[in-house]
Enzyme design. Structure first.
Site, PDB file in Angstrom:
ATOM      1  N   LYS A 174     -10.329  -0.255 -17.012  1.00 47.16           N
ATOM      2  CA  LYS A 174      -8.924  -0.071 -17.405  1.00 47.16           C
ATOM      3  C   LYS A 174      -8.305  -1.342 -18.004  1.00 47.16           C
ATOM      4  O   LYS A 174      -7.494  -1.265 -18.916  1.00 47.16           O
ATOM      5  CB  LYS A 174      -8.090   0.388 -16.208  1.00 47.16           C
ATOM      6  CG  LYS A 174      -8.418   1.808 -15.736  1.00 47.16           C
ATOM      7  CD  LYS A 174      -7.468   2.206 -14.612  1.00 47.16           C
ATOM      8  CE  LYS A 174      -7.830   3.542 -14.018  1.00 47.16           C
ATOM      9  NZ  LYS A 174      -6.870   3.988 -13.000  1.00 47.16           N
ATOM     10  N   ASP A 213      -0.939   6.434 -14.533  1.00 46.05           N
ATOM     11  CA  ASP A 213      -1.085   6.420 -13.067  1.00 46.05           C
ATOM     12  C   ASP A 213       0.280   6.353 -12.382  1.00 46.05           C
ATOM     13  O   ASP A 213       0.515   7.041 -11.381  1.00 46.05           O
ATOM     14  CB  ASP A 213      -1.935   5.218 -12.622  1.00 46.05           C
ATOM     15  CG  ASP A 213      -3.415   5.438 -12.904  1.00 46.05           C
ATOM     16  OD1 ASP A 213      -3.861   6.603 -12.921  1.00 46.05           O
ATOM     17  OD2 ASP A 213      -4.129   4.441 -13.108  1.00 46.05           O
TER      18      ASP A 213
END
Ligand code: NAP
Length: 278
Positions: free
Chosen positions: A68, A104
């Site tokens: 990420k 997220d």
């Protein structure tokens, strides 16, 4: 002949990912001719894969552990959440440029909005853990005006680093401070991997929490972690980690396939059955 739009998830390893299950459910139930594939990419190959992604055949993709942060560095531009959190989990191309977002945090917030209506009244929040997931959670809670957001982590330096990253709204504290912190907390979030299948349980005494506090756990395997079971035994409101997993997937699907999908009881039941089957 036109090719069906296909998205993917990049990560290493990818044996536990539920993302294809989730996106294929939405494709099927919305009648969209498309696909979503798991693409495990070895560490030596990820730089080249990200570099060629915008010109490749995928309409977009997700990025998961351990890439990420690397994905943020690879995109030409990223949304404010990704820049603040320091990680990208959603990719797409526009005009030949690779763009990124982090869903997220919005997934976490959407999960609490759906499963604990009225939860977001602010007040003190306690976040256990200071890893990658904690970054998104601390940012999300600051967006919803929780104050202070106190980060407690086994390795204190990581909690201090995370608090510094987000400025005065976030502070670091030690495990020995937990009883006092919990006395005034309106929200407790576990972002450590403790409580996950194969890991020791998270050992926190919830007795000091006010009766109105909400307890949420990012761990979703098992669905009811020892922490959530202890919170339920105290009749506290709880939110499990599966909602975040499902809700974080929706913005990417909408971007790639053009329709905002819904997180339904049918989808949840499908993933729960898959979690139980493994
Ligand atoms: P990570 O970056 O590896 O961080 C792990 C965290 O757990 C660190 O704070 C670490 O503390 C702590 N920890 C690990 N073992 C510990 C132990 N024995 N005692 C005390 N603390 C311990 O992992 P992550 O990406 O943040 O993920 C954390 C968890 O969140 C995982 O279970 C993951 O599956 C879950 N998650 C769920 C979702 C969702 O959608 N529901 C999304 C993301 C992540 P140290 O800093 O001291 O090592």
């Amino acid at each position: 002949m036109s090719v069906a739009p296909t998205a993917c998830i990049l990560g290493w390893p990818l044996s536990h990912t539920r993302s294809p299950l989730i996106h294929r459910f939405w494709l099927r139930s919305l009648g969209i001719a498309g696909d979503y594939l798991a693409r495990p990419v070895a560490p030596d190959d990820i730089a080249a894969v990200l570099q060629g992604f915008a010109a490749g055949t995928f309409v977009g993709g997700n990025v998961t552990i351990p890439y990420k942060e690397q994905a943020l560095a690879a995109v030409a531009d990223a949304d404010p959440a990704a820049r603040a959190i320091g990680a990208v989990n959603t990719l797409w191309a526009e005009g030949g440029r690779l763009l990124g977002a982090n869903t997220d945090a919005v997934g976490f917030l959407a999960s609490l909005d759906a499963d604990a209506p009225g939860w977001g009244g602010g007040g003190p929040a306690v976040v256990l853990g200071a890893g990658g997931a904690a970054r998104a959670i601390v940012w999300a809670l600051l967006q919803r005006r929780f104050a202070p957001v106190t980060i407690v982590n086994r390795t204190p330096e990581r909690a201090e680093g995370l608090a510094l990253r987000f400025g005065s709204g976030a502070v670091a504290a030690s495990w020995s401070d937990l009883p006092a912190l919990l006395e005034t907390a309106s929200l407790l979030v576990n972002t450590t991997s403790l409580g996950m299948v194969g890991q020791p349980a998270l050992d926190v005494d919830l007795a000091p929490l006010p009766a109105t506090a909400i307890v949420t756990d990012l761990v979703y395997a098992p669905l009811e972690t020892p922490l959530l079971a202890a919170a339920k035994a105290r009749a506290l409101r709880t939110v499990d980690g599966l909602g975040m997993l499902l809700h974080q997937a929706a913005p990417g699907f909408e971007r790639w396939f053009g329709v905002r999908p819904a997180v339904t009881p049918e989808l949840r039941a499908l993933v729960v059955a898959d979690l139980r089957g493994r």
